[in-house]
Design a protein around this motif. Structure first.
Motif, mmCIF file in Angstrom:
data_model
loop_
_atom_site.group_PDB
_atom_site.id
_atom_site.type_symbol
_atom_site.label_atom_id
_atom_site.label_comp_id
_atom_site.label_asym_id
_atom_site.label_seq_id
_atom_site.Cartn_x
_atom_site.Cartn_y
_atom_site.Cartn_z
ATOM 1 N N SER A 3 1.817 14.062 1.226
ATOM 2 C CA SER A 3 1.780 14.076 2.866
ATOM 3 C C SER A 3 1.152 12.782 3.567
ATOM 4 C CB SER A 3 0.954 15.346 3.086
ATOM 5 O OG SER A 3 -0.323 14.988 2.680
ATOM 6 N N LEU A 4 0.411 11.841 2.646
ATOM 7 C CA LEU A 4 0.159 10.865 3.092
ATOM 8 C C LEU A 4 0.316 9.729 2.173
ATOM 9 C CD1 LEU A 4 -1.663 9.362 5.329
ATOM 10 C CD2 LEU A 4 -3.875 10.017 4.194
ATOM 11 N N VAL A 5 0.684 8.444 2.558
ATOM 12 C CA VAL A 5 0.885 7.332 1.571
ATOM 13 C C VAL A 5 0.318 6.243 2.427
ATOM 14 C CG1 VAL A 5 2.437 5.603 0.707
ATOM 15 C CG2 VAL A 5 2.931 8.172 0.636
ATOM 16 N N LEU A 6 -0.748 5.670 1.595
ATOM 17 C CA LEU A 6 -1.546 4.700 2.335
ATOM 18 C C LEU A 6 -1.234 3.210 1.624
ATOM 19 C CD1 LEU A 6 -4.921 5.969 2.419
ATOM 20 C CD2 LEU A 6 -3.490 5.718 4.179
ATOM 21 N N MET A 7 -0.413 2.013 2.221
ATOM 22 C CA MET A 7 0.016 1.059 1.543
ATOM 23 C C MET A 7 -1.064 -0.338 2.031
ATOM 24 S SD MET A 7 4.118 1.672 1.764
ATOM 25 C CE MET A 7 4.529 0.097 1.003
ATOM 26 N N ASP A 8 -1.426 -0.914 1.136
ATOM 27 C CA ASP A 8 -2.348 -2.111 1.366
ATOM 28 C C ASP A 8 -1.636 -3.006 0.387
ATOM 29 O OD1 ASP A 8 -3.782 -3.895 2.319
ATOM 30 O OD2 ASP A 8 -5.570 -3.159 1.642
ATOM 31 N N PRO A 9 -0.294 -3.603 0.600
ATOM 32 C CA PRO A 9 0.061 -4.716 -0.438
ATOM 33 C C PRO A 9 -0.345 -6.031 -0.174
ATOM 34 C CG PRO A 9 1.743 -4.183 1.294
ATOM 35 C CD PRO A 9 0.680 -3.102 1.601
ATOM 36 N N PRO A 10 -0.579 -7.043 -0.846
ATOM 37 C CA PRO A 10 -0.735 -8.327 -0.781
ATOM 38 C C PRO A 10 -0.048 -8.866 0.536
ATOM 39 C CG PRO A 10 -0.359 -8.038 -3.071
ATOM 40 C CD PRO A 10 0.037 -6.872 -2.393
ATOM 41 N N TYR A 11 -0.624 -9.645 1.353
ATOM 42 C CA TYR A 11 -0.143 -10.030 2.599
ATOM 43 C C TYR A 11 0.952 -11.073 2.158
ATOM 44 C CZ TYR A 11 -3.321 -8.173 5.963
ATOM 45 O OH TYR A 11 -4.210 -7.417 6.886
ATOM 46 N N GLU A 14 6.590 -10.748 0.866
ATOM 47 C CA GLU A 14 7.612 -10.786 1.777
ATOM 48 C C GLU A 14 8.549 -9.530 1.612
ATOM 49 O OE1 GLU A 14 9.552 -14.527 2.253
ATOM 50 O OE2 GLU A 14 7.756 -15.706 2.255
ATOM 51 N N ALA A 15 8.569 -8.937 0.577
ATOM 52 C CA ALA A 15 9.188 -7.690 0.521
ATOM 53 C C ALA A 15 8.697 -6.507 0.918
ATOM 54 C CB ALA A 15 9.714 -7.707 -0.990
ATOM 55 N N ILE A 16 7.755 -6.406 1.616
ATOM 56 C CA ILE A 16 6.719 -5.136 2.148
ATOM 57 C C ILE A 16 7.876 -4.179 2.927
ATOM 58 C CG2 ILE A 16 5.240 -4.373 3.549
ATOM 59 C CD1 ILE A 16 3.575 -6.742 3.205
ATOM 60 N N SER A 17 8.885 -4.692 3.646
ATOM 61 C CA SER A 17 9.701 -4.135 4.298
ATOM 62 C C SER A 17 10.665 -3.204 3.172
ATOM 63 C CB SER A 17 10.731 -5.039 5.382
ATOM 64 O OG SER A 17 11.544 -4.132 6.095
ATOM 65 N N SER A 18 11.062 -3.981 2.437
ATOM 66 C CA SER A 18 12.080 -3.244 1.525
ATOM 67 C C SER A 18 11.303 -2.156 0.506
ATOM 68 C CB SER A 18 12.832 -4.174 0.372
ATOM 69 O OG SER A 18 11.946 -5.029 -0.451
ATOM 70 N N LEU A 19 10.114 -2.439 0.341
ATOM 71 C CA LEU A 19 9.149 -1.472 -0.302
ATOM 72 C C LEU A 19 8.927 -0.404 0.696
ATOM 73 C CD1 LEU A 19 7.711 -1.337 -2.977
ATOM 74 C CD2 LEU A 19 5.769 -2.315 -1.752
ATOM 75 N N VAL A 20 8.598 -0.451 1.823
ATOM 76 C CA VAL A 20 8.496 0.968 2.776
ATOM 77 C C VAL A 20 9.826 1.559 2.705
ATOM 78 C CG1 VAL A 20 8.076 1.335 5.242
ATOM 79 C CG2 VAL A 20 6.802 -0.532 4.255
ATOM 80 N N THR A 34 3.252 11.174 6.125
ATOM 81 C CA THR A 34 2.771 10.032 7.010
ATOM 82 C C THR A 34 2.737 8.918 6.148
ATOM 83 O OG1 THR A 34 1.728 11.390 8.599
ATOM 84 C CG2 THR A 34 0.972 9.144 8.588
ATOM 85 N N ILE A 35 3.199 7.586 6.538
ATOM 86 C CA ILE A 35 3.154 6.401 5.760
ATOM 87 C C ILE A 35 2.560 5.332 6.582
ATOM 88 C CG2 ILE A 35 4.467 4.562 4.778
ATOM 89 C CD1 ILE A 35 6.929 6.321 4.488
ATOM 90 N N VAL A 36 1.113 4.948 5.927
ATOM 91 C CA VAL A 36 0.357 3.832 6.686
ATOM 92 C C VAL A 36 0.577 2.606 5.881
ATOM 93 C CG1 VAL A 36 -1.829 3.290 7.657
ATOM 94 C CG2 VAL A 36 -0.997 5.746 7.534
ATOM 95 N N VAL A 37 1.008 1.603 6.681
ATOM 96 C CA VAL A 37 1.132 0.249 5.910
ATOM 97 C C VAL A 37 0.189 -0.934 6.649
ATOM 98 C CG1 VAL A 37 2.756 -1.660 5.360
ATOM 99 C CG2 VAL A 37 3.456 0.842 5.748
ATOM 100 N N GLU A 38 -0.609 -1.411 5.821
ATOM 101 C CA GLU A 38 -1.490 -2.567 6.408
ATOM 102 C C GLU A 38 -0.640 -3.890 6.039
ATOM 103 O OE1 GLU A 38 -5.765 -4.535 5.941
ATOM 104 O OE2 GLU A 38 -5.467 -2.706 5.140
ATOM 105 N N HIS A 39 -0.351 -4.747 7.050
ATOM 106 C CA HIS A 39 0.236 -5.746 6.924
ATOM 107 C C HIS A 39 -0.074 -7.088 7.972
ATOM 108 C CE1 HIS A 39 2.787 -4.934 10.390
ATOM 109 N NE2 HIS A 39 2.460 -3.815 10.162
ATOM 110 N N SER A 40 0.325 -8.297 7.409
ATOM 111 C CA SER A 40 0.085 -9.251 8.251
ATOM 112 C C SER A 40 0.807 -9.267 9.504
ATOM 113 C CB SER A 40 0.419 -10.499 7.523
ATOM 114 O OG SER A 40 0.398 -11.731 8.545
#
Length: 69
Positions: A3-11, A14-20, A34-40
């Motif tokens: 129900s909740l996915v927290l993503m904190d990939p390395p900044y 560059e493939a964060i978008s494809s991962l999401v 809910t998907i929460v993504v921390e990003h630059s």
């Protein structure tokens, strides 16, 4: 499924978008998740991935949080 996915990939990734996109399309999440993504700030994420739409975008310095529901 989660129900909740927290993503904190390395900044530097560059493939964060494809991962999401892959997570949004997977069986790991479902309607109501809910998907929460921390990003630059320099990484542009889409306003939506599959059925998930960005509900919140918060910026703090170089750090951003994008929340998709």
């Amino acid at each position: 499924s989660y129900s909740l996915v927290l993503m904190d990939p390395p900044y530097a990734v560059e493939a964060i978008s494809s991962l999401v996109d892959r997570i949004a399309a997977s069986s790991l999440v479902q309607a109501g998740s809910t998907i929460v993504v921390e990003h630059s700030r320099r990484v542009e994420l889409a306003d939506g991935y599959g059925s998930f739409k960005r509900a919140v975008l918060r910026r703090h310095g170089d750090t951003c949080l994008s929340i998709y529901r």
